[in-house]
Design a protein around this motif. Structure first.
Motif, mmCIF file in Angstrom:
data_model
loop_
_atom_site.group_PDB
_atom_site.id
_atom_site.type_symbol
_atom_site.label_atom_id
_atom_site.label_comp_id
_atom_site.label_asym_id
_atom_site.label_seq_id
_atom_site.Cartn_x
_atom_site.Cartn_y
_atom_site.Cartn_z
ATOM 1 N N LEU A 355 45.275 38.172 38.664
ATOM 2 C CA LEU A 355 46.497 38.228 37.868
ATOM 3 C C LEU A 355 46.653 36.933 37.071
ATOM 4 N N ASP A 359 50.189 38.447 32.564
ATOM 5 C CA ASP A 359 50.547 39.640 33.335
ATOM 6 C C ASP A 359 51.986 39.535 33.857
ATOM 7 N N LYS A 404 51.652 48.785 25.906
ATOM 8 C CA LYS A 404 51.469 48.166 27.222
ATOM 9 C C LYS A 404 52.751 48.286 28.048
ATOM 10 N N GLU A 432 41.446 46.155 31.118
ATOM 11 C CA GLU A 432 42.861 46.087 30.725
ATOM 12 C C GLU A 432 43.633 47.282 31.270
ATOM 13 N N GLN A 435 44.322 46.771 34.862
ATOM 14 C CA GLN A 435 45.356 45.738 35.013
ATOM 15 C C GLN A 435 46.745 46.340 34.792
ATOM 16 N N LEU A 439 49.893 46.728 37.477
ATOM 17 C CA LEU A 439 51.244 46.213 37.227
ATOM 18 C C LEU A 439 52.280 47.322 37.341
#
Length: 515
Positions: A355, A359, A404, A432, A435, A439
Motif C-alpha cells: 500500500l 492509496d 477509480k 492497479e 489494488q 481498497l
C-alpha cells in the motif's frame, strides 16, 4: 421561492441565456440553457460599426430570452457582452437601445475581465495549480497564464473562430493552403508573447469550439463514461480529430456526431488554433473546462463571502456538494474514515498488502461517498453508486481518478467489480485493478464495523498469529450487529490477503481499558 439566477452572454458567434438554481449545497446548478446563433461579428463593418441589421438580430435574440426570463420570474439577470460589442464604435447607442426596449442592461466586458473570468472558472472547477487557459470566441481569443492558482499574465488576441474564417477561408471549409495561412498567422500572434513559449504546462480550453473538439474525440474512441469537464487529450488526439474533419465534405461535417451544426464551418479553424497553441507552449496535455466566462462571473459573486474569489479546495467543495445532494450521514462517514485509516496503516505496517500514500488518499475520498447510491435504491446501491460517481462531473478530479473513486466506493464483490471495470480495462493495469479491488474490500469491511451507525468500534489492533490475521476490535457497547456484518464481509479481504482472518471483539471500560 427557489433562488434562481440568470446570465446572458452576448458573444460574437452565439448569444446564450443560462439560468441557474441554487441547490442544497449552496452551489448553482444549471436548469436552462437557451442558445441563439446570431453571428454578430458578421454585422460589424470595416469601420467597426454594428449595422442596423446586426442590432435587429441582437434585439430579436434578447426578446427570445426575455420570454424565458419572464416565465421564470427573474428580475435581476446579468447581461454581458464580449468582443464584437466591445469593438463596436456605436456600442453606447446599442446599450441604450437594449435598456429601452428590453428588461436587460448590457455590461460590456473589457479584455481583462473576459480573460479573468475564464481563469476564475478554471481554478474554481479544477485542481490545477498552474497552466495556460484559452477561450476562443467568435471575434477574440483570450489566453492566460496562472501559477499557484493566481493570474500572472493575460492577453486578448484580435481573432476568433469566426473572424479567422472571414479573413482566410473562401468557402465553407478551409483548403490545405488556407489552413497553412491560419497556422502561420496564429503562430506569429502567439509567439509575440514570451510568457507563452515553451511553457511545458497543460492547456485548459474553454468555450464551444473546445467542447465540440472533445465531444467528437469521445465519439471517435467510444468513450465509456459521460461528461466532458476535465477531459484530457494530447497533441496526437488533436491532430487525429483534425485529420478526420478535414477529410469530410461540408455536408458530412454538418452531420458529425458531437459537432454542433452551426459550428461546422468554424471547427477546423478553431482546432488549428488549439494545435498551434499546443506547439507554442510545448504543452503536456490539453484539458477541457466546461466551466467558462459565465461561471467565472458567478464565482466572483458567490464566493466573496469567503473573502476571496477562489475556493480554498475545489475537491473539498465537490465532496461537500455530493454529501448534500445525496444526504450522506456526515458523522457516520467521519467514523468510518477513522476506522479505515486504522486498518490501512496497520496492514501497511505489517506488510500484509503493498500500500502507498496515494492509496490512502484514494481510500479517504472513497470513504466520503461509499454506497451513496443508497439514496436512490437500497437494493441496487452498488450499481447506482458506480454509475453516479463514474458519470457525474466532480470538479477537481480527472476522469481516470473519478472511475477509480467509483470502483472503490461501489465495491460489492470480485464479480461485480470485474463487470464495472470491464469498459476501462485499458485504463488500468492488472496490478492497479487488484489494488482498487483491495481498497474497495477494505472500505466495505470498515463500513460493516459501523453498521448500526452507533460508533461502537473505537479502536482496532491487528496481529499475525500462526500466519493468520487476528483483528481485535475494541467497543464501547454491544457489537452483535457489527459482528454479523464484519464476519460476512471479511471474506473479500481473506481472498486478497490469502490468509484467514479472525475477529475478536472486546469491551472498553469508561477509562479506556479492556474488560
Amino acid at each position: 421561492m427557489t433562488e434562481k439566477y440568470g446570465i446572458i452572454d452576448i458573444g460574437s458567434n452565439t448569444m446564450r441565456l443560462v439560468i441557474y438554481k441554487r441547490g442544497r449545497s449552496g452551489r448553482l446548478r444549471e436548469i436552462e440553457n437557451v442558445k441563439v446563433v446570431a453571428r454578430l461579428r458578421n454585422y460589424l463593418t470595416d469601420d467597426d460599426e454594428l449595422t442596423e441589421e446586426g442590432i435587429r438580430v441582437l434585439l430579436e435574440g434578447l426578446f427570445t430570452f426575455q420570454e424565458v426570463t419572464r416565465f421564470h420570474r427573474l428580475t435581476n439577470v446579468k447581461c454581458v457582452a464580449t468582443a464584437t460589442l466591445r469593438q463596436a464604435r456605436n456600442r453606447n447607442e446599442i446599450v441604450r437601445l437594449v435598456a429601452e426596449q428590453t428588461d436587460f442592461h448590457i455590461r460590456i466586458l473589457s479584455e481583462y475581465e473576459e480573460a479573468y473570468y475564464g481563469f476564475l472558472a478554471v481554478v474554481n472547477s479544477t485542481s490545477l495549480s498552474e497552466g495556460i487557459t484559452i477561450d476562443i470566441g467568435g471575434g477574440s481569443t483570450e489566453v492566460t497564464y496562472f501559477r499557484n492558482r493566481e493570474l500572472i499574465d493575460y492577453h486578448s488576441f484580435p481573432f476568433g473562430a469566426l473572424s479567422l474564417k472571414r479573413q482566410f477561408v473562401s468557402g465553407n471549409t478551409p483548403t490545405e493552403e488556407e489552413l497553412k495561412k491560419i497556422s502561420s498567422y496564429v503562430t506569429e500572434q502567439f509567439h509575440s508573447l514570451d510568457w507563452l513559449k515553451n511553457k511545458k504546462l497543460p492547456i485548459i480550453a474553454i468555450g464551444g469550439s473546445a467542447r465540440n473538439l472533445v465531444q467528437i474525440h469521445q465519439v471517435l474512441k467510444n468513450y465509456p463514461i459521460a461528461g466532458i469537464h476535465q477531459y484530457e487529450m494530447d497533441w496526437k488526439d488533436i491532430v487525429t480529430v483534425k485529420k478526420y474533419l478535414t477529410s469530410l465534405t461540408f455536408e458530412q461535417l454538418q452531420k458529425v456526431e458531437g459537432l454542433s451544426k452551426d459550428r461546422a464551418d468554424l471547427i477546423i479553424p478553431a482546432i488549428e488554433v488549439f494545435q498551434t497553441l499546443y506547439e507554442t507552449v510545448d504543452a503536456k496535455k490539453f484539458i477541457l473546462s466546461r466551466k467558462g466566462l459565465r461561471d467565472g462571473i458567478f464565482y466572483e459573486q458567490f464566493i466573496q463571502t469567503l473573502g476571496t474569489s477562489i475556493f480554498p479546495s475545489v475537491l473539498e467543495e465537490s465532496f461537500f456538494e455530493l454529501a448534500q445532494d445525496y444526504e450522506l450521514n456526515v458523522d457516520h462517514v467521519r467514523h468510518v474514515t477513522k476506522l479505515v485509516i486504522q486498518l490501512f496503516e496497520q496492514i501497511r505496517n505489517l506488510s500484509l498488502f503493498p500500500l502507498t500514500g496515494e492509496d490512502l488518499v484514494l481510500l479517504k475520498r472513497a470513504a466520503h461517498v461509499f454506497y451513496l447510491g443508497q439514496y436512490i435504491d437500497e437494493e441496487a446501491s452498488s450499481q447506482h453508486t458506480f454509475y453516479i460517481l463514474a458519470n457525474r462531473t466532480i470538479d477537481g478530479l480527472s476522469h481516470r481518478d473519478r472511475v477509480k473513486l467509483a470502483l472503490i466506493a461501489s465495491f460489492k464483490n470480485k464479480t461485480v467489480f470485474k463487470q464495472y471495470v470491464k469498459p476501462f480495462e485499458t485504463w488500468f493495469s492488472r496490478v492497479e485493478q487488484k489494488q482498487l479491488r483491495f481498497l474497495g474490500a477494505l472500505l466495505k469491511f470498515a463500513y460493516s464495523l459501523n453498521d448500526t451507525k452507533r460508533h461502537i468500534v473505537q479502536q482496532i489492533k491487528i496481529e499475525i498469529e500462526n500466519e493468520n490475521v487476528m483483528i481485535h476490535l475494541f467497543c464501547n457497547r454491544s457489537w452483535r450487529a457489527e459482528e454479523y456484518q464484519a464476519e460476512k464481509h471479511k471474506k473479500h479481504l481473506e481472498k486478497m490477503l490469502k490468509r484467514s482472518i479472525e475477529l475478536k471483539f472486546h469491551f472498553l471500560d469508561e477509562l479506556g481499558g479492556v474488560r
